[in-house]
Scaffold this active site. Structure first.
Site, PDB file in Angstrom:
ATOM      1  N   GLU A  98     -13.859   1.311  17.943  1.00 23.85           N
ATOM      2  CA  GLU A  98     -12.670   0.766  17.793  1.00 23.85           C
ATOM      3  C   GLU A  98     -11.544   1.436  18.253  1.00 23.85           C
ATOM      4  OE1 GLU A  98     -13.366  -1.951  13.979  1.00 23.85           O
ATOM      5  OE2 GLU A  98     -12.226  -0.116  13.481  1.00 23.85           O
ATOM      6  N   CYS A 111      -4.591   4.220  20.330  1.00 15.60           N
ATOM      7  CA  CYS A 111      -5.292   5.319  19.415  1.00 15.60           C
ATOM      8  C   CYS A 111      -6.789   4.956  19.974  1.00 15.60           C
ATOM      9  CB  CYS A 111      -4.974   4.835  18.035  1.00 15.60           C
ATOM     10  SG  CYS A 111      -5.890   5.790  16.870  1.00 15.60           S
ATOM     11  N   CYS A 118     -18.964   8.914  12.795  1.00 15.98           N
ATOM     12  CA  CYS A 118     -18.495  10.273  12.776  1.00 15.98           C
ATOM     13  C   CYS A 118     -19.354  11.240  11.664  1.00 15.98           C
ATOM     14  CB  CYS A 118     -16.862  10.444  12.164  1.00 15.98           C
ATOM     15  SG  CYS A 118     -16.440  12.103  12.206  1.00 15.98           S
ATOM     16  N   CYS A 125     -12.240   8.801   3.958  1.00 14.87           N
ATOM     17  CA  CYS A 125     -12.363   8.107   5.641  1.00 14.87           C
ATOM     18  C   CYS A 125     -13.472   6.984   5.555  1.00 14.87           C
ATOM     19  CB  CYS A 125     -12.489   9.158   6.583  1.00 14.87           C
ATOM     20  SG  CYS A 125     -12.619   8.485   8.361  1.00 14.87           S
ATOM     21  N   GLY A 168     -14.236   9.299  15.101  1.00 14.20           N
ATOM     22  CA  GLY A 168     -15.036  10.476  15.666  1.00 14.20           C
ATOM     23  C   GLY A 168     -14.227  11.723  15.686  1.00 14.20           C
ATOM     24  N   GLU A 169     -14.926  12.627  15.774  1.00 14.49           N
ATOM     25  CA  GLU A 169     -14.347  14.138  15.658  1.00 14.49           C
ATOM     26  C   GLU A 169     -14.268  14.781  17.041  1.00 14.49           C
ATOM     27  OE1 GLU A 169     -12.608  16.460  14.081  1.00 14.49           O
ATOM     28  OE2 GLU A 169     -12.704  17.577  15.875  1.00 14.49           O
ATOM     29  N   SER A 200      -6.679  14.981  17.718  1.00 16.84           N
ATOM     30  CA  SER A 200      -6.451  15.413  16.211  1.00 16.84           C
ATOM     31  C   SER A 200      -8.095  15.824  15.836  1.00 16.84           C
ATOM     32  CB  SER A 200      -6.264  14.046  15.528  1.00 16.84           C
ATOM     33  OG  SER A 200      -6.300  14.263  14.303  1.00 16.84           O
ATOM     34  N   SER A 223      -5.719  17.839  10.894  1.00 16.00           N
ATOM     35  CA  SER A 223      -5.869  16.964   9.785  1.00 16.00           C
ATOM     36  C   SER A 223      -6.242  18.031   8.494  1.00 16.00           C
ATOM     37  CB  SER A 223      -6.997  16.202   9.583  1.00 16.00           C
ATOM     38  OG  SER A 223      -6.950  15.049  10.696  1.00 16.00           O
ATOM     39  N   LEU A 224      -4.941  18.472   7.822  1.00 17.01           N
ATOM     40  CA  LEU A 224      -5.027  19.303   6.874  1.00 17.01           C
ATOM     41  C   LEU A 224      -5.437  18.795   5.350  1.00 17.01           C
ATOM     42  CD1 LEU A 224      -4.410  22.226   5.833  1.00 17.01           C
ATOM     43  CD2 LEU A 224      -1.983  21.696   5.675  1.00 17.01           C
ATOM     44  N   ASN A 225      -4.791  17.622   4.928  1.00 13.44           N
ATOM     45  CA  ASN A 225      -5.098  17.027   3.944  1.00 13.44           C
ATOM     46  C   ASN A 225      -5.397  17.743   2.529  1.00 13.44           C
ATOM     47  OD1 ASN A 225      -5.265  14.943   5.829  1.00 13.44           O
ATOM     48  ND2 ASN A 225      -7.388  14.996   5.978  1.00 13.44           N
ATOM     49  N   ASN A 299      -4.771   5.136   3.212  1.00 11.37           N
ATOM     50  CA  ASN A 299      -5.159   3.723   3.350  1.00 11.37           C
ATOM     51  C   ASN A 299      -6.346   3.486   2.444  1.00 11.37           C
ATOM     52  OD1 ASN A 299      -2.825   2.971   5.456  1.00 11.37           O
ATOM     53  ND2 ASN A 299      -4.167   4.342   6.770  1.00 11.37           N
ATOM     54  N   CYS A 342      -5.126   4.374  10.133  1.00 12.37           N
ATOM     55  CA  CYS A 342      -5.730   5.556   9.924  1.00 12.37           C
ATOM     56  C   CYS A 342      -6.957   5.733   8.805  1.00 12.37           C
ATOM     57  CB  CYS A 342      -5.044   6.885   9.483  1.00 12.37           C
ATOM     58  SG  CYS A 342      -3.269   6.971  10.589  1.00 12.37           S
TER      59      CYS A 342
HETATM   60  N1  SAH Z   1     -11.657  12.866  13.361  1.00 11.91           N
HETATM   61  C1  SAH Z   1     -10.275  13.273  13.749  1.00 11.91           C
HETATM   62  C2  SAH Z   1      -9.524  12.208  14.237  1.00 11.91           C
HETATM   63  C3  SAH Z   1      -9.708  10.932  13.542  1.00 11.91           C
HETATM   64  S1  SAH Z   1      -9.124  10.588  11.977  1.00 11.91           S
HETATM   65  C4  SAH Z   1      -9.573  13.948  12.398  1.00 11.91           C
HETATM   66  O1  SAH Z   1     -10.110  13.717  11.040  1.00 11.91           O
HETATM   67  O2  SAH Z   1      -8.403  14.546  12.623  1.00 11.91           O
HETATM   68  C5  SAH Z   1      -7.361  10.540  12.315  1.00 11.91           C
HETATM   69  C6  SAH Z   1      -6.637  10.630  11.158  1.00 11.91           C
HETATM   70  O3  SAH Z   1      -6.930   9.764   9.900  1.00 11.91           O
HETATM   71  C7  SAH Z   1      -6.849  12.073  10.365  1.00 11.91           C
HETATM   72  O4  SAH Z   1      -5.795  12.992  10.235  1.00 11.91           O
HETATM   73  C8  SAH Z   1      -7.519  11.655   9.103  1.00 11.91           C
HETATM   74  O5  SAH Z   1      -7.326  12.739   8.037  1.00 11.91           O
HETATM   75  C9  SAH Z   1      -6.707  10.471   8.565  1.00 11.91           C
HETATM   76  N2  SAH Z   1      -7.295   9.348   7.804  1.00 11.91           N
HETATM   77  C10 SAH Z   1      -8.590   9.307   7.462  1.00 11.91           C
HETATM   78  N3  SAH Z   1      -9.033   8.564   6.510  1.00 11.91           N
HETATM   79  C11 SAH Z   1      -7.678   8.005   6.111  1.00 11.91           C
HETATM   80  C12 SAH Z   1      -7.345   7.111   5.156  1.00 11.91           C
HETATM   81  N4  SAH Z   1      -8.270   6.425   4.355  1.00 11.91           N
HETATM   82  N5  SAH Z   1      -5.988   6.855   5.113  1.00 11.91           N
HETATM   83  C13 SAH Z   1      -5.066   7.460   5.920  1.00 11.91           C
HETATM   84  N6  SAH Z   1      -5.419   8.340   6.769  1.00 11.91           N
HETATM   85  C14 SAH Z   1      -6.719   8.742   6.918  1.00 11.91           C
HETATM   86 FE1  SF4 Z   2     -14.505  11.975  10.856  1.00 12.83          FE
HETATM   87 FE2  SF4 Z   2     -11.913  12.351  11.153  1.00 12.83          FE
HETATM   88 FE3  SF4 Z   2     -12.835  10.349   9.471  1.00 12.83          FE
HETATM   89 FE4  SF4 Z   2     -13.165  12.926   8.891  1.00 12.83          FE
HETATM   90  S1  SF4 Z   2     -11.178  11.865   8.860  1.00 12.83           S
HETATM   91  S2  SF4 Z   2     -14.814  11.474   8.746  1.00 12.83           S
HETATM   92  S3  SF4 Z   2     -13.432  13.862  10.814  1.00 12.83           S
HETATM   93  S4  SF4 Z   2     -12.963  10.535  11.563  1.00 12.83           S
END
Ligand code: SAH
Ligand code: SF4
Length: 349
Positions: A98, A111, A118, A125, A168-169, A200, A223-225, A299, A342
């Protein structure tokens, strides 16, 4: 069975300058013809080799007999009421990924995905639910931009940002992603300046260190989170392999250019990582770094065990970071109504 039967012809899209020079030589032409082919294919964002009339008909025919330029087919397109659109793009082998189109005034952000699915398995995610199906090739990564640009009437003269924030990563598909980046950012190629391209990562430390050594590289978002090692390990299992303290250490030594800053993304999950103490801990982690934070309310979806933080919590978190002098921005995800936001990217089989 012959393996060549029904195989799609190899993609011309994704070859770099040196490979096109070699192709020209193989076809009995001087190397500079390869360079012309390179700028012809990439600088107009147009796949039509026959329109490159500065190249001889014979050379064009020779090129096309070996390789056809191909962008993925648009399998689905979902227009969001906010103007963005989610695309499901199908590649030659039938796999799909996508990409999301996000217009914003006079600039547009695309994007794009780096893998089908992934392997990283973050607990919040949707893409994680697919597992990793395969890496995308350089041609497939660039092909997403071609497909969206063609469908939306975008060209090289528009201001386009590219973010590797789809499926994907990206740092686990390093070579193909960086080759795509070099073609995108090459002034004779797609001509998108590096400042408008962001990778990212979920925190793949060896990839970050490899990126740090690259002469030409895009901007980096992490992506710290989470605010602590334990919290991060439970949300992002990859953090057991690449621990938070080591991740922060490699961020601290990461080379930044001019006014560049590292971006930290922080998905805000109700009751999990969104307290005032979490905000203070995040500020401490980032102290002294040239960094900014993007706060992204989760989300949600049925498949996930989490809820987004309330807007009060998000504002309070931002306030604490501001007080600690960490710039923080609230990012309301676009395209939620069409699952384009996202972490919502998921291709069901
Ligand atoms: N794999 C990479 C890039 C794709 S994910 C990464 O993880 O950085 C892109 C962004 O979406 C990341 O910052 C991730 O933390 C965020 N993300 C993943 N699941 C999400 C969700 N359910 N709601 C909001 N953001 C989310
Ligand atoms: Fe993969 Fe990024 Fe989703 Fe984590 S947030 S599962 S690294 S796509």
């Amino acid at each position: 069975m012959t393996v060549t039967e029904n195989q799609p012809s190899p993609n011309l899209l994704g070859l770099d300058r040196a490979e096109m020079e070699r192709l020209a030589e193989e076809l009995g032409e001087p190397r500079y013809r390869g360079r012309q082919l390179f700028s012809g294919l990439y600088s107009h964002w147009d796949l039509n080799v026959d329109a490159m009339t500065d190249l001889s008909r014979r050379f064009r025919g020779g090129v096309l007999s070996q390789r056809q330029p191909a962008a993925p087919a648009i399998q689905e397109k979902h227009d969001s009421c906010d103007g963005s659109a989610r695309y499901v793009l199908r590649f030659a082998d039938g796999k799909a990924a996508e990409s999301v189109y996000m217009p914003d005034g006079n600039r547009t952000t695309l994007c794009i995905s780096s893998q089908v699915g992934c392997a990283v398995d973050c607990k919040f995610c949707f893409t994680a639910l697919m597992g990793l199906q395969r890496n995308l090739t350089t041609g497939e990564i660039l092909g997403q931009i071609y497909a969206l640009a063609h469908d939306q009437g975008l060209g090289p003269r528009q201001r386009v940002n590219v973010v590797f924030m789809g499926m994907g990563e990206p740092l686990l598909n390093f070579a193909a992603v960086m080759k795509a980046f070099r073609i995108m950012s090459d002034p004779q190629g797609m001509g998108i300046p590096w400042r408008r391209i962001t990778i990212s990562t979920s925190g793949v430390i060896p990839g970050i260190e490899q990126l740090a050594r690259e002469q030409l590289r895009p901007k980096l978002a992490i992506s710290l989170n989470a605010s602590s090692a334990g919290q991060r390990a439970s949300l992002m299992p990859l953090s057991r392999r690449y621990p938070l303290d080591q991740l922060m250490a490699s961020c601290r030594t990461y080379p930044l250019r001019g006014r560049e800053r590292l971006t930290f993304e922080y998905v805000m999950i109700d009751g999990i990582n969104d307290s005032g103490e979490d905000a203070i801990a995040v500020a401490r982690l980032l102290r002294g770094m040239r960094a900014k934070v993007n706060l992204i309310p989760l989300n949600p979806g049925e498949e996930l065990p989490f809820r987004p933080s309330s807007s009060n919590r998000v504002l309070a978190f931002q306030h604490v970071l501001a007080r600690e002098r960490v710039p923080a921005f609230i990012r309301i995800s676009r395209g939620q109504d069409v699952r384009a936001a996202c972490g919502q990217l998921l291709v069901r089989r």
